[in-house]
Design an enzyme around this catalytic site. Structure first.
Site, PDB file in Angstrom:
ATOM      1  CB  CYS A  65      -0.054  15.740  71.441  1.00 36.59           C
ATOM      2  SG  CYS A  65      -0.406  13.717  71.584  1.00 36.59           S
ATOM      3  N   GLY A  66       2.834  15.219  72.255  1.00 31.26           N
ATOM      4  CA  GLY A  66       4.128  15.229  73.329  1.00 31.26           C
ATOM      5  C   GLY A  66       4.419  13.295  72.133  1.00 31.26           C
TER       6      GLY A  66
END
Length: 283
Positions: free
Chosen positions: A241-242
């Site tokens: 993800c981030g």
């Protein structure tokens, strides 16, 4: 590995067991920089009665330039003990942001060898919707002794991710929004390239959550979401993800389907997209 255990706790059950001596509830709320919210201040204003605050930025590797990376086991053991958690404690994590960090805390405790950890299904939003009681102010728990081990099979690093490039059997699943995955939406952190890891698929983590109830979707709907993303939910998956937070929501959803072979890329896009020697796709 297949499992039949549920990682979720229902709000009504938790409300009836808040005073259990072997239970510790943790508010794990966390917000992205562009959300403009202060998780600790919101915790002080309203939290579940008796809940401590788990700060994923504080309980992290402070030597790393990347945000909230996993700390060393000894550091985590000290932090968990300071929250009143011992080897037999049932930990229940919740948040106020779509499972974003409660799932990360669930994954983190398991990485460090503590299996007695659950996630409040629906988080603070469902708790409030049911009209259950809230408290305010800080909570201090008597410290306990906590020993941490380390389960490397649930964690991936940069070189391991490089090793998956071009592997047709690898299942890399990106939990970011479709726009961030495609590189058409800006990253919430400055200085990152846009796009995704080549060969990865996309499943926005919020698609696993029922917008009306704030709870995780039932198993058949979860399976459909993973399969629609092009992933076999019963085979090993690496979630990214981030910053390794919402990836844990995908790991939680896979665990609900009985799949305990989901790993999280801890550095995620902040590491991969912040370098100039890693390939990026936008297709």
């Amino acid at each position: 590995m297949h499992t039949t255990a549920t990682p979720l706790i229902d709000a009504e059950w938790l409300a009836a067991h808040l005073d259990d001596p072997g239970l510790v509830v943790l508010d794990a709320s966390f917000f992205l920089p562009n959300q403009g919210r202060d998780a600790h201040q919101e915790y002080l204003a309203a939290h579940l009665p008796g809940a401590g605050f788990f700060d994923i930025d504080a309980i992290a590797d402070h030597a790393s330039p990347l945000p909230h990376m996993l700390p060393a086991p000894d550091f985590f053991a000290q932090a968990a003990g300071a929250l009143g958690i011992g080897p037999e404690t049932l930990v229940v994590a919740y948040d106020h942001n779509s499972f974003m960090a409660s799932a990360r805390v669930w994954w983190t405790f398991r990485v460090f060898g503590h299996e007695r950890v659950r996630v409040l299904d629906g988080g603070l939003a469902r708790w409030r919707a049911l009209g259950l009681p809230l408290a305010a102010g800080p909570v201090a728990a008597p410290p306990r002794e906590f020993a941490a081990s380390f389960h490397p099979g649930w964690v991936r690093g940069l070189e391991e991710m490089r090793g998956l490039l071009g592997d047709p059997t690898a299942q890399i699943l990106d939990a970011r929004s479709p726009g961030r995955y495609a590189g058409t939406e800006p990253e919430p952190r400055a200085g990152l390239r846009s796009g995704h890891i080549p060969g990865s698929r996309n499943l926005f983590f919020k698609h696993l959550i029922d917008a009306a109830t704030h709870r995780l979707k039932p198993a058949d709907a979860l399976e459909r979401e993973f399969r629609d993303a092009g992933v076999d939910p019963y085979k090993p998956v690496v979630a990214t993800c981030g910053t390794g937070v919402t990836a844990s929501v995908l790991a939680l959803g896979l665990y609900c389907l009985g799949n305990d072979d989901a790993a999280v890329y801890d550095g995620s896009w902040t590491e991969w997209g912040g370098r100039d020697d890693t390939p990026v796709d936008t297709d």
